[in-house]
Design an enzyme around this catalytic site. Structure first.
Site, PDB file in Angstrom:
ATOM      1  N   GLU A   5     135.519  -8.921 -82.612  1.00  0.00           N
ATOM      2  CA  GLU A   5     135.358  -9.728 -81.402  1.00  0.00           C
ATOM      3  C   GLU A   5     133.884  -9.975 -81.129  1.00  0.00           C
ATOM      4  O   GLU A   5     133.022  -9.248 -81.609  1.00  0.00           O
ATOM      5  CB  GLU A   5     135.949  -9.003 -80.184  1.00  0.00           C
TER       6      GLU A   5
ATOM      7  N   LYS B 183     130.620  -9.720 -78.818  1.00  0.00           N
ATOM      8  CA  LYS B 183     130.112  -8.802 -77.797  1.00  0.00           C
ATOM      9  C   LYS B 183     129.341  -9.629 -76.777  1.00  0.00           C
ATOM     10  O   LYS B 183     128.221 -10.062 -77.029  1.00  0.00           O
ATOM     11  CB  LYS B 183     129.219  -7.732 -78.403  1.00  0.00           C
TER      12      LYS B 183
ATOM     13  N   ASP C  32     127.248 -10.539 -73.442  1.00  0.00           N
ATOM     14  CA  ASP C  32     126.156  -9.859 -72.753  1.00  0.00           C
ATOM     15  C   ASP C  32     126.232 -10.171 -71.261  1.00  0.00           C
ATOM     16  O   ASP C  32     125.534 -11.041 -70.745  1.00  0.00           O
ATOM     17  CB  ASP C  32     124.813 -10.316 -73.335  1.00  0.00           C
TER      18      ASP C  32
ATOM     19  N   TYR D 210     138.706  -8.761 -72.716  1.00  0.00           N
ATOM     20  CA  TYR D 210     138.808  -8.275 -74.095  1.00  0.00           C
ATOM     21  C   TYR D 210     139.552  -6.948 -74.273  1.00  0.00           C
ATOM     22  O   TYR D 210     139.549  -6.395 -75.368  1.00  0.00           O
ATOM     23  CB  TYR D 210     137.416  -8.131 -74.707  1.00  0.00           C
TER      24      TYR D 210
ATOM     25  N   LYS E 163     124.922  -4.766 -83.170  1.00  0.00           N
ATOM     26  CA  LYS E 163     123.981  -5.584 -82.404  1.00  0.00           C
ATOM     27  C   LYS E 163     123.218  -6.517 -83.341  1.00  0.00           C
ATOM     28  O   LYS E 163     122.684  -6.088 -84.364  1.00  0.00           O
ATOM     29  CB  LYS E 163     122.995  -4.683 -81.651  1.00  0.00           C
TER      30      LYS E 163
ATOM     31  N   CYS F 174      91.847  -9.953 -58.025  1.00  0.00           N
ATOM     32  CA  CYS F 174      93.272 -10.181 -57.753  1.00  0.00           C
ATOM     33  C   CYS F 174      93.532 -11.669 -57.542  1.00  0.00           C
ATOM     34  O   CYS F 174      92.855 -12.306 -56.725  1.00  0.00           O
ATOM     35  CB  CYS F 174      93.700  -9.396 -56.511  1.00  0.00           C
TER      36      CYS F 174
ATOM     37  N   CYS G 253      94.714 -12.042 -53.541  1.00  0.00           N
ATOM     38  CA  CYS G 253      93.858 -11.766 -52.382  1.00  0.00           C
ATOM     39  C   CYS G 253      92.375 -11.722 -52.718  1.00  0.00           C
ATOM     40  O   CYS G 253      91.538 -11.577 -51.812  1.00  0.00           O
ATOM     41  CB  CYS G 253      94.284 -10.464 -51.707  1.00  0.00           C
TER      42      CYS G 253
ATOM     43  N   CYS H 299      95.227  -4.080 -58.277  1.00  0.00           N
ATOM     44  CA  CYS H 299      94.587  -4.547 -57.055  1.00  0.00           C
ATOM     45  C   CYS H 299      94.676  -3.396 -56.046  1.00  0.00           C
ATOM     46  O   CYS H 299      95.788  -3.007 -55.670  1.00  0.00           O
ATOM     47  CB  CYS H 299      95.282  -5.793 -56.508  1.00  0.00           C
TER      48      CYS H 299
ATOM     49  N   CYS I  79      97.460  -7.226 -49.562  1.00  0.00           N
ATOM     50  CA  CYS I  79      97.818  -8.159 -50.629  1.00  0.00           C
ATOM     51  C   CYS I  79      99.299  -8.529 -50.481  1.00  0.00           C
ATOM     52  O   CYS I  79     100.165  -7.644 -50.599  1.00  0.00           O
ATOM     53  CB  CYS I  79      97.557  -7.502 -51.982  1.00  0.00           C
TER      54      CYS I  79
END
Length: 675
Positions: free
Chosen positions: A111, A113, A115, A233, A320, A414, A417, A432, A438
């Site tokens: 089958e 798989k 996600d 499934y 996988k 940053c 800010c 930062c 910020c």
């Protein structure tokens, strides 16, 4: 025909049209005609409230009511599958099945798989009665109201007869459970992220995260608007129609469930390899995300014979797929500010198709990452994205580098800010330090404060926090406790949800002191560190007054964390927030119960917990270990003092413990020890 009969007829017709459109992809009427029938049913149901039915097609639109999820225990535990990544592992599994069945012939169901988010659906008398997420495998969240908005999940089952009549005499069991994945189609995912980008909201990393976040929404109307899909499934129950897994799913298909067309029953190892190789390419044209193949022994009798390990069935395994890789041009590097002030560089690239989505951004992690790849603007970079990974750069094609390309220079201030950035000793990231001024940090700290493992204000979410911040209702975590219903109920139409939010904020005052310490969001202080600090100092005043040496006396608190704690409490703005929280009634010291339960019986001992317990949950045992001076560890090593073992302890852990000579302590022995 009277109006009551017409309601029944419309419901039957609309269920059938839903099935033909969302499951079979074979609509027999147009959208306008479907909407006309739906409006007619809505009008008739409004005239006849006594005909209310939770499984009526009109209930697919969801509700704006904010409902808390209750926890439901699974009738059959939802175990995860063992993963494999190459043909040799598949061959090893195949041989282990053959050995487990003593050479008996067997078939394998191959089958896709998917996600997505695992879901368990229960049907009684052909009607959906409950939908529960996987959770921890033993219990999950009841998300029935949200699942009912997903059009491909039948509310009332069909059972076609020989003439094609979809609502003939039922062929399905009176009661059964069917499992599958809730998914967000690629097209919906891309549209949603485009909308979020235009609204300057954080993008979803992948369709699974988007589906999970959507299904956990407290508003089923939001779930309905995001057009989730579902593939089923696995069928469970006492009276299943067949002795084969494949045959049961084919039966479920005839009842109206969306079962993958990419499913095949095979006999040989080569058949399995052929299936894997075919779908490794063909999956790219599927409308939803997949990340592998699932292999299951088809015979239910043989499945029972093979049984389970502590974590997964022996009769099934997941293969996988390898992550896809593409090459595209790097145009610009931008920078994002996280909750803790950490600066994350982001690569902006020419759009490219990857794993089913259009990718044009990828994380660059930190400055060292950029230097290691010697990244230049204009470089052609290789990008990968596994099934559950945010796109990332994994290489550079130096041969294609333009002559005029300039190296990427990490920023010094940053981007939000303008504060000069700092890099702490031992840290890879730049930060930062303006944590009280910020904007992304302020919102991030508030989101951290309301999180489940912190103050657990689940009536709020990131989008709501952002809205309140933009309105000027909140500027820091203490401002939450000043919120009143009239400020957030809009034009008066959201009074119930506003009251629920205020109630949730007030209820958080009961959260124990150790979680309040964690919720403050002190840089580098995680959940475990917060517990250790709370149990060592007992109250907030002692913690605020602690010097660097005293802080470092606490196990696991090093110099960097100690300095961060001192810096936090030396800031008058933070001390003012703490005092305001104290004034609102938050727990600023350990409870009498926690103090009374503390002992040093387990001081210096590292404990591994394994198995299922009768008297307390695993989390409760972890708390008892910590309250008595011990330390929870996740894996067995020479430093492990003993294993607290319940029923069904994993065989691999047992074998390792015996090899290292580590003591196995039963639940009863442990309770006697700490009593």
């Amino acid at each position: 025909m009277d109006e009551i009969q017409r309601i029944y007829q419309l419901r039957k017709e609309l269920h059938e049209h839903n099935y033909r459109y969302y499951v079979l992809n074979q609509p027999t009427i147009g959208d306008q005609e479907f909407d006309f029938l739906m409006h007619e049913l809505q009008d008739l149901e409004a005239k006849h409230p006594e005909m209310a039915d939770a499984n009526s097609p009109t209930q697919r639109v969801g509700s704006d009511l904010n409902e808390e999820f209750r926890q439901v225990e699974h009738k059959y535990p939802m175990l995860s599958l063992a993963n494999t990544y190459n043909e040799q592992d598949v061959s090893d599994w195949y041989d282990s099945v053959k050995k487990g069945l003593a050479g008996e012939d067997f078939e394998v169901c191959c089958e896709m798989k998917y996600d997505g988010l695992s879901i368990s659906l229960t049907y009684v008398d052909g009607r959906l009665t409950q939908a529960v997420t996987r959770g921890d495998g033993v219990r999950g969240d009841d998300v029935t109201a949200n699942v009912k908005t997903i059009r491909s999940i039948p509310l009332v089952l069909s059972a076609p007869d020989a003439t094609g009549n979809l609502f003939a005499t039922p062929a399905y069991p009176r009661e059964f459970e069917i499992r599958g994945e809730i998914l967000m189609p690629w097209t919906v995912f891309e549209r949603l992220n485009k909308e979020r980008e235009e609204a300057e909201e954080p993008l979803f990393a992948n369709p699974r995260n988007a589906a999970s976040g959507t299904l956990k929404s407290q508003k089923s109307s939001l779930v309905a608007s995001r057009q989730l899909d579902a593939y089923l499934y696995y069928l469970l129950g006492e009276e299943l129609p067949a002795e084969g897994h494949f045959e049961n799913l084919e039966a479920a298909r005839s009842w109206g469930f969306k079962i993958s067309e990419g499913m095949k029953k095979v006999k040989t190892l080569q058949d399995i390899y052929d299936f894997i190789n075919y779908w490794d390419q063909a999956r790219k044209s599927l409308p939803v995300a997949t990340d592998g193949i699932v292999l299951k022994v088809n015979s239910l009798r043989q499945q029972r014979s093979l049984g389970f390990t502590a974590k997964s069935p022996r009769w099934a395994i997941a293969y996988k797929f390898k992550a896809e890789r593409v090459c595209t041009r790097l145009n610009e590097v931008t920078y994002q500010v996280g909750r803790t002030g950490a600066i994350t560089p982001v690569a902006n690239m020419d759009p490219v198709q990857l794993a089913g989505t259009t990718v044009k951004r990828a994380t660059l992690n930190n400055e060292d990452f950029i230097k290691n790849f010697d990244l230049h603007i204009g470089d052609y970079v290789y990008v990968e994205k596994g099934g559950e990974i945010i796109p990332k750069i994994v290489g550079v094609d130096i041969d294609q580098r333009p002559i005029i390309a300039q190296p990427v220079q990490f920023i010094k201030h940053c981007p939000e800010c303008g504060t000069p950035l700092v890099r702490y000793e031992g840290e890879a990231a730049w930060y930062c330090p303006n944590d009280t001024g910020c904007p992304p940090q302020i919102k991030g700290r508030i989101e951290h404060f309301i999180a489940r493992k912190a103050m657990n204000i689940d009536s709020l979410g990131p989008e709501t926090i952002d809205d309140y911040f933009r309105q000027g209702l909140i500027h820091n975590i203490a401002d939450l406790y000043d919120i009143e219903v009239p400020q957030i109920n809009g034009d008066g139409s959201r009074t119930k949800s506003a009251q629920r939010i205020v109630n949730g904020i007030q209820k958080s005052k009961e959260v124990p002191f150790e979680r309040v310490v964690f919720a403050l969001g002190i840089r580098f202080v995680g959940e475990t560190s917060a517990k250790l600090l709370a149990r060592h100092f007992k109250n907030i005043d002692a913690l605020m007054a602690a010097g660097i040496e005293e802080l470092q006396e606490v196990e696991g608190i090093g110099e960097v964390m100690a300095k961060s704690i001192i810096t936090y409490f030396h800031d008058d703005r933070n001390r003012e927030i703490v005092e305001r929280l104290r004034g609102y009634g938050l727990q600023m010291e350990l409870s009498e119960e926690q103090t009374a339960a503390t002992s040093d019986i387990l001081v210096g001992q590292s404990v591994v917990i394994s198995g299922v317990f009768a008297h307390h949950s695993r989390d409760e045992y972890k708390a008892l270990i910590e309250q008595n001076g011990g330390k929870n560890v996740g894996s067995i090593s020479n430093k492990t003092s003993f294993i607290l073992a319940g029923e069904n302890m994993g065989p691999s852990k047992l074998q390792k413990a015996e090899k290292l000579g580590i003591k196995i302590m039963s639940e009863e022995e442990f309770l006697d020890l700490i009593s």
